[in-house]
Design a protein around this motif. Structure first.
Motif, PDB file in Angstrom:
ATOM      1  N   MET A   1       0.972  -1.327   0.272  1.00  0.00           N
ATOM      2  CA  MET A   1       0.025  -0.339   0.217  1.00  0.00           C
ATOM      3  C   MET A   1       0.744   1.306  -0.085  1.00  0.00           C
ATOM      4  O   MET A   1       0.061   2.394  -0.640  1.00  0.00           O
ATOM      5  CB  MET A   1      -0.773  -0.310   1.426  1.00  0.00           C
TER       6      MET A   1
ATOM      7  N   ARG B   1       3.641   1.521  -1.214  1.00  0.00           N
ATOM      8  CA  ARG B   1       4.913   1.295  -2.218  1.00  0.00           C
ATOM      9  C   ARG B   1       3.425   2.012  -3.251  1.00  0.00           C
ATOM     10  O   ARG B   1       4.119   2.628  -4.066  1.00  0.00           O
ATOM     11  CB  ARG B   1       5.356   0.153  -3.209  1.00  0.00           C
ATOM     12  N   ALA B   2       2.262   1.593  -3.277  1.00  0.00           N
ATOM     13  CA  ALA B   2       1.074   2.197  -4.190  1.00  0.00           C
ATOM     14  C   ALA B   2       0.937   3.746  -4.239  1.00  0.00           C
ATOM     15  O   ALA B   2       0.992   4.207  -5.030  1.00  0.00           O
ATOM     16  CB  ALA B   2      -0.361   1.662  -4.295  1.00  0.00           C
TER      17      ALA B   2
ATOM     18  N   ASP C   1       1.250   6.379  -7.762  1.00  0.00           N
ATOM     19  CA  ASP C   1       0.370   7.008  -7.646  1.00  0.00           C
ATOM     20  C   ASP C   1       0.104   7.542  -6.398  1.00  0.00           C
ATOM     21  O   ASP C   1      -1.415   6.810  -6.433  1.00  0.00           O
ATOM     22  CB  ASP C   1      -0.243   5.808  -9.339  1.00  0.00           C
TER      23      ASP C   1
ATOM     24  N   ALA D   1      -2.885   9.704  -6.254  1.00  0.00           N
ATOM     25  CA  ALA D   1      -4.374   9.973  -6.569  1.00  0.00           C
ATOM     26  C   ALA D   1      -5.003   8.715  -6.703  1.00  0.00           C
ATOM     27  O   ALA D   1      -6.047   8.272  -6.048  1.00  0.00           O
ATOM     28  CB  ALA D   1      -4.951  11.115  -7.832  1.00  0.00           C
ATOM     29  N   MET D   2      -4.305   7.773  -7.511  1.00  0.00           N
ATOM     30  CA  MET D   2      -5.354   6.753  -7.412  1.00  0.00           C
ATOM     31  C   MET D   2      -5.040   5.348  -6.873  1.00  0.00           C
ATOM     32  O   MET D   2      -5.674   4.529  -6.530  1.00  0.00           O
ATOM     33  CB  MET D   2      -4.910   6.159  -8.954  1.00  0.00           C
ATOM     34  N   ALA D   3      -4.041   5.497  -6.062  1.00  0.00           N
ATOM     35  CA  ALA D   3      -3.690   5.186  -4.642  1.00  0.00           C
ATOM     36  C   ALA D   3      -4.868   4.869  -3.617  1.00  0.00           C
ATOM     37  O   ALA D   3      -5.715   4.349  -2.889  1.00  0.00           O
ATOM     38  CB  ALA D   3      -2.638   5.198  -3.819  1.00  0.00           C
ATOM     39  N   ARG D   4      -6.114   6.872  -3.276  1.00  0.00           N
ATOM     40  CA  ARG D   4      -6.968   6.860  -2.849  1.00  0.00           C
ATOM     41  C   ARG D   4      -8.219   6.889  -2.934  1.00  0.00           C
ATOM     42  O   ARG D   4      -8.886   6.180  -2.736  1.00  0.00           O
ATOM     43  CB  ARG D   4      -6.587   9.256  -2.169  1.00  0.00           C
TER      44      ARG D   4
ATOM     45  N   GLY E   1      -8.796   3.361  -2.041  1.00  0.00           N
ATOM     46  CA  GLY E   1      -9.418   3.197  -0.948  1.00  0.00           C
ATOM     47  C   GLY E   1      -8.356   3.192  -0.430  1.00  0.00           C
ATOM     48  O   GLY E   1      -8.506   2.768   0.996  1.00  0.00           O
ATOM     49  N   ILE E   2      -7.033   3.215  -0.718  1.00  0.00           N
ATOM     50  CA  ILE E   2      -5.707   3.551   0.508  1.00  0.00           C
ATOM     51  C   ILE E   2      -5.888   4.563   1.099  1.00  0.00           C
ATOM     52  O   ILE E   2      -5.767   6.004  -0.033  1.00  0.00           O
ATOM     53  CB  ILE E   2      -4.579   3.042  -0.133  1.00  0.00           C
ATOM     54  N   ARG E   3      -5.162   4.548   2.319  1.00  0.00           N
ATOM     55  CA  ARG E   3      -5.260   6.158   2.988  1.00  0.00           C
ATOM     56  C   ARG E   3      -3.845   6.155   3.069  1.00  0.00           C
ATOM     57  O   ARG E   3      -3.487   6.440   3.872  1.00  0.00           O
ATOM     58  CB  ARG E   3      -5.758   5.872   4.655  1.00  0.00           C
ATOM     59  N   VAL E   4      -3.769   7.022   1.966  1.00  0.00           N
ATOM     60  CA  VAL E   4      -2.081   7.466   1.856  1.00  0.00           C
ATOM     61  C   VAL E   4      -1.193   8.272   2.496  1.00  0.00           C
ATOM     62  O   VAL E   4      -0.181   8.346   3.415  1.00  0.00           O
ATOM     63  CB  VAL E   4      -2.128   8.219   0.279  1.00  0.00           C
TER      64      VAL E   4
ATOM     65  N   ALA F   1     -14.733   5.621  -2.246  1.00  0.00           N
ATOM     66  CA  ALA F   1     -14.314   4.315  -2.389  1.00  0.00           C
ATOM     67  C   ALA F   1     -14.893   3.737  -1.274  1.00  0.00           C
ATOM     68  O   ALA F   1     -15.605   2.349  -1.594  1.00  0.00           O
ATOM     69  CB  ALA F   1     -13.156   3.613  -1.788  1.00  0.00           C
TER      70      ALA F   1
ATOM     71  N   PHE G   1      -0.700   0.536 -10.468  1.00  0.00           N
ATOM     72  CA  PHE G   1       0.360   0.281 -10.178  1.00  0.00           C
ATOM     73  C   PHE G   1       1.656  -0.062 -10.307  1.00  0.00           C
ATOM     74  O   PHE G   1       1.901  -1.035 -10.279  1.00  0.00           O
ATOM     75  CB  PHE G   1       0.267   0.030  -8.153  1.00  0.00           C
TER      76      PHE G   1
ATOM     77  N   ARG H   1     -11.467  -5.440  -0.086  1.00  0.00           N
ATOM     78  CA  ARG H   1     -12.500  -4.638   0.655  1.00  0.00           C
ATOM     79  C   ARG H   1     -13.471  -5.727   0.493  1.00  0.00           C
ATOM     80  O   ARG H   1     -13.868  -6.072   0.031  1.00  0.00           O
ATOM     81  CB  ARG H   1     -12.696  -2.848   0.230  1.00  0.00           C
TER      82      ARG H   1
END
Lengths: 288, 239
Positions: free
Chosen positions: A168, A170-171, A175, A177-180, A183-186, B78, B92, B106
């Motif tokens: 997560m 590394r994601a 990127d 914006a795309m990680a968010r 659903g990843i809480r960057v 999301a 990614f 999820r």
């Protein structure tokens, strides 16, 4: 140069290399993943040593003090990241100036609280004296530092490379914006990375205490060494930090012994060469 | 309306000074497929970015199953079950195929059964299973598209937004992607399919909206548009 001096220098190099890895791994993660050139990193190291010295003075044992002091430094790092650096995202010059200013402020506060006298942290009792390896006596504590560094390198690698949490992070670097969107809480993860880096630096400051002591200016002595490590090894690369740390450990110790007047040339010349010929560092990824 | 899966209402949005969406309203009914058509730069991707929270609108409202999400963070949207297959795929690149899927995993909302897992996505796209340990950046365009779709499904979404999934793919891969979309629709997913290619959309869409220069110029059910004899291609500048 006689054999025993070479051996002593080699052991000292391994020890410094180990400390530098703990210090620079955090710097490298923060710089490589979050693009923040964190010039307070040397302060985290010094602060860790000072806080632990006080804790030990109050009767806390060495290793507990090292863990706890690291946690306090991590909390301080988290506050700096959330309250200040977060607002300066992408503005590298502002980040440089703010973190440099903070490092001066931390230095002043430390001077007020812990005075200007060097404070020595006692070697933990179990590791006093020498260990015999292949018939040669080595100072046990110095060797332990290198072993701890290698263990931490393995643990950090496992965390970043082998877990979902690491993926997560590394994601979020690949990127954000795309990680968010996925659903990843960057933002939370980046705070976590910053705290982890600060913890490592604080912890390194404590376990370096029995060898280096803690004194005013320690922060500004360690920071350039961490910079050299990260430039040599490549930012964001754990392997680069590990190899770079031991290279710098050797350059520093042998440079001071063999060419005392030119110790900094020996140290910084390789950095210049790498910067010019291979800007991404020995193990760094090609930019873009 | 509350039974809309996703609704954009009277959206005005800007990229910097550039006014990209003018009073745009879109409604995706529950379990339906909305085809969103328009030329390059018509505002299709911008509408999707507004829907997922990447582009907060200056005016107007976004709702997901009746719940206001205007201006909320992408990760919060999301969590309500909206997933995006973005234009250009945006996998990614430094992560492995498996990691790309795992980071998006999820549970569905409301304790529903886990429809999509690493296992079921790999069954849908067997090639992703074969390539599990490969770095995503080294995949072919078609494989990256499958990965982007798989990644979106891993979040077990209720609303799936697909932004030009056919872009840059060979015809047989496009056919594969379209049959996947049909299947997802049959399973009850609410889908927005963004396309420049009207023919692809006309076959699967229940409803159609055409954007031009950031404004809605045509909207209606696919059957309605056919009845009214509206030639989609005319609005897309393909003669």
């Amino acid at each position: 140069m006689d054999m025993s001096l070479t051996l002593v220098l080699a052991v000292n190099s391994l020890t410094l290399g180990g400390l530098l890895f703990l210090l620079s791994a955090g710097f490298s993660l923060i710089f490589g993943l979050m693009k923040i050139p964190n010039l307070t990193h040397g302060s985290f190291f010094m602060l860790g040593g000072y806080v632990a010295a006080s804790l030990i003075g109050w009767g806390v044992d060495f290793w507990s003090a090292a863990l706890l002091s690291g946690l306090l430094v991590a909390a301080f790092g988290g506050i700096v990241e959330r309250l200040i650096l977060r607002r300066l995202a992408g503005a590298e010059l502002a980040q440089v100036l703010v973190t440099l200013g903070l490092s001066f402020m931390v230095a002043d506060v430390c001077l007020t609280v812990w005075t200007g006298d060097p404070i020595r942290i006692d070697t933990p009792s179990a590791l006093r004296g020498a260990t015999s390896v292949l018939g040669v006596a080595f100072p046990a504590y110095r060797l332990a530092i290198s072993v701890i560094a290698v263990l931490f390198a393995a643990a950090l690698w496992a965390l970043l490379d082998q877990t979902r949490l690491g993926a997560m992070i590394r994601a979020g670097v690949d990127d954000p914006a795309m990680a968010r969107v996925v659903g990843i809480r960057v933002s939370r993860l980046f705070t976590l990375v910053f705290c982890l880096g600060a913890w490592l630096a604080g912890f390194a400051g404590v376990i370096g205490g029995p060898i280096l002591s803690v004194y005013p200016g320690l922060d500004q002595e360690m920071l350039p060494l961490a910079l050299v490590v990260v430039i040599l090894g490549g930012s964001g690369s754990l392997l680069g930090s590990l190899v770079g740390s031991f290279i710098v450990g050797f350059l520093y110790n042998f440079g001071q012994a063999l060419f005392p007047e030119l110790a900094y040339v020996v140290l910084f010349l390789p950095m210049l060469v790498v910067l010019v010929l291979r800007p991404q560092g020995l193990f760094g990824r090609q930019a873009g | 309306m509350a039974n809309d899966a996703l609704a954009l209402s009277e959206i005005d949005a800007f990229y910097g000074d550039s006014h990209v969406l003018h009073d745009v309203s879109l409604r995706l009914g529950d379990g339906r497929l909305l085809g969103l058509l328009g030329r390059n730069g018509a505002g299709k991707s911008s509408s999707m970015h507004v829907a997922v929270g990447l582009l907060p609108p200056r005016r107007g409202a976004v709702t997901v199953y009746g719940r206001q999400v205007t201006g909320r963070a992408p990760e919060a949207i999301a969590a309500l079950g909206v997933a995006l297959v973005p234009q250009g795929r945006r996998v990614f690149k430094s992560l492995t195929v498996r990691e790309n899927l795992a980071v998006a995993g999820r549970r569905p909302r409301g304790g529903l059964p886990m429809l999509w897992t690493l296992e079921t996505v790999a069954t849908l796209f067997p090639r992703l299973r074969e390539r599990g340990k490969q770095i995503a950046g080294s995949l072919s365009g078609g494989e990256q598209q499958m990965l982007a779709i798989g990644r979106a499904l891993m979040s077990n979404p209720r609303v799936l937004l697909m932004d030009e999934p056919s872009e840059g793919l060979a015809p047989q891969i496009v056919a594969e992607v379209m049959s996947t979309i049909r299947r997802l629709k049959a399973e009850g997913l609410s889908i927005v399919l963004v396309e420049q290619n009207a023919k692809l959309v006309a076959d699967v869409a229940d409803d159609i909206v055409i954007l031009n220069s950031g404004r809605v110029v045509v909207e209606g059910s696919a059957a309605d548009l056919r009845r009214r004899g509206i030639d989609l291609r005319q609005h897309l500048g393909i003669y």
